[in-house]
Each structure stands twice: as structure tokens, then as C-alpha cells.
Design a protein around this motif. Structure first.
Motif, short mmCIF file in Angstrom:
data_model
loop_
_atom_site.label_atom_id
_atom_site.label_comp_id
_atom_site.label_asym_id
_atom_site.label_seq_id
_atom_site.Cartn_x
_atom_site.Cartn_y
_atom_site.Cartn_z
N VAL A 52 11.50 0.13 0.41
CA VAL A 52 11.49 1.54 -0.01
C VAL A 52 10.06 1.95 -0.33
N THR A 53 9.82 3.25 -0.38
CA THR A 53 8.47 3.72 -0.69
C THR A 53 8.11 3.40 -2.14
N ASN A 54 6.83 3.29 -2.39
CA ASN A 54 6.35 3.07 -3.76
C ASN A 54 6.77 4.22 -4.66
N ASP A 55 6.76 5.45 -4.13
CA ASP A 55 7.21 6.60 -4.91
C ASP A 55 8.66 6.44 -5.33
N SER A 56 9.50 5.92 -4.45
CA SER A 56 10.91 5.71 -4.79
C SER A 56 11.06 4.66 -5.89
N ALA A 97 0.82 -1.21 0.00
CA ALA A 97 0.00 0.00 0.00
C ALA A 97 0.86 1.26 0.00
N VAL A 98 1.96 1.26 0.75
CA VAL A 98 2.83 2.43 0.87
C VAL A 98 4.26 2.12 0.43
N ASN A 99 4.75 0.96 0.83
CA ASN A 99 6.13 0.57 0.56
C ASN A 99 6.19 -0.63 -0.37
N SER A 100 7.37 -0.81 -0.94
CA SER A 100 7.64 -1.98 -1.76
C SER A 100 8.87 -2.70 -1.23
#
Length: 142
Positions: A111-115, A92-95
Motif C-alpha cells: 500500500v502507499t505510504n500515505d495509506s 520511497a512510495v509504498n510500504s
């Protein structure tokens, strides 16, 4: 040895630099890459570490930072292991990103999904895992 640390990289101690309080321990991996750990002098002694000793480097996945392009970048993090993204599991937030190292080992980062998106991390892409020497826990077989 069973631990909750996702990253358990085995190798041999290739160097120990003694200090007044802390020692720097270098562990060589099968693929020729090295991990540097900062341990107290007492820990080095109690583990019986010496050049040539088998050792296990433990690094929590949340302590690992990923870079997709290290050209022209200098980091204070002593440990930088090159690899190829093998798998990305998105939450949901991290990968969770699994890097395959040249010698066959793996290192996992959270790491974050954004990263993941910003770095373009996907299977087959080259990436580097970076982490501080003070984030490495060293173990030996009893």
C-alpha cells in the motif's frame, strides 16, 4: 510450489458452488476464516477440486486492500481476513504491511505510504485485508 505471489494460504475446500461457466470455491483456513475464489468450471475439474481437498490460495500483495476499521462498512470484496499488523517496511512510495492472522498465517499487502499513515498502520494494530474472489489463484499439489 514456488511462486512469486507473496500470499500463499493453505486450507481445505469447504464448499463448491457450480455455475454454467464459473464456479465459486470456498477454502477454509486453520483459523476458521474463509477465502472465496471464482474459477472456471474447467479449472475446478482439472485441479480435481472437491469438498475436503487440500488447496492453496495465491493472492498477489498488490491485490490486497487494507482497512483499519471495518465497523459499519460493507464491501463488495468477498474476502475479508482479520489480523494484526506484524510489520511495516517503508519504501520511497509504498510500504509492505504484514498482517498476522489468528491461525498463525500471514497476509502481505503493498500500500502507499500515505495509506499507512492515514490508516495508522503499525505493529500491534488490528487491520483487515480485503480482496476480490476473482483475485484468488488456486493451486493444488501435483
Amino acid at each position: 510450489m514456488l511462486t512469486s505471489a507473496r500470499n500463499q494460504l493453505s486450507g481445505k475446500v469447504t464448499a463448491i458452488q457450480r455455475g454454467a461457466v464459473n464456479d465459486e470455491v470456498e477454502i477454509g483456513l486453520a483459523d476458521g476464516q474463509k477465502i472465496v475464489a471464482i474459477l472456471t468450471h474447467g479449472s475446478v475439474e482439472s485441479l480435481g477440486l472437491q469438498t475436503g481437498s487440500e488447496a492453496l490460495a495465491l493472492i498477489k500483495a498488490s491485490w490486497v486492500i487494507l482497512l483499519s476499521d471495518v465497523s459499519g462498512i460493507r464491501l463488495s470484496a468477498r474476502n475479508q481476513l482479520a489480523g494484526t499488523v506484524q510489520e511495516v517496511s517503508t519504501g520511497a512510495v509504498n510500504s509492505e504491511v504484514v498482517l498476522k492472522l489468528a491461525g498463525g498465517g500471514e497476509i502481505v499487502a503493498i500500500v502507499t505510504n500515505d495509506s499507512v499513515t492515514n490508516l495508522g498502520l503499525a505493529p500491534g494494530k488490528a487491520a483487515t485485508a480485503a480482496f476480490k474472489a476473482s483475485s484468488v489463484i488456486v493451486g493444488v499439489k501435483a
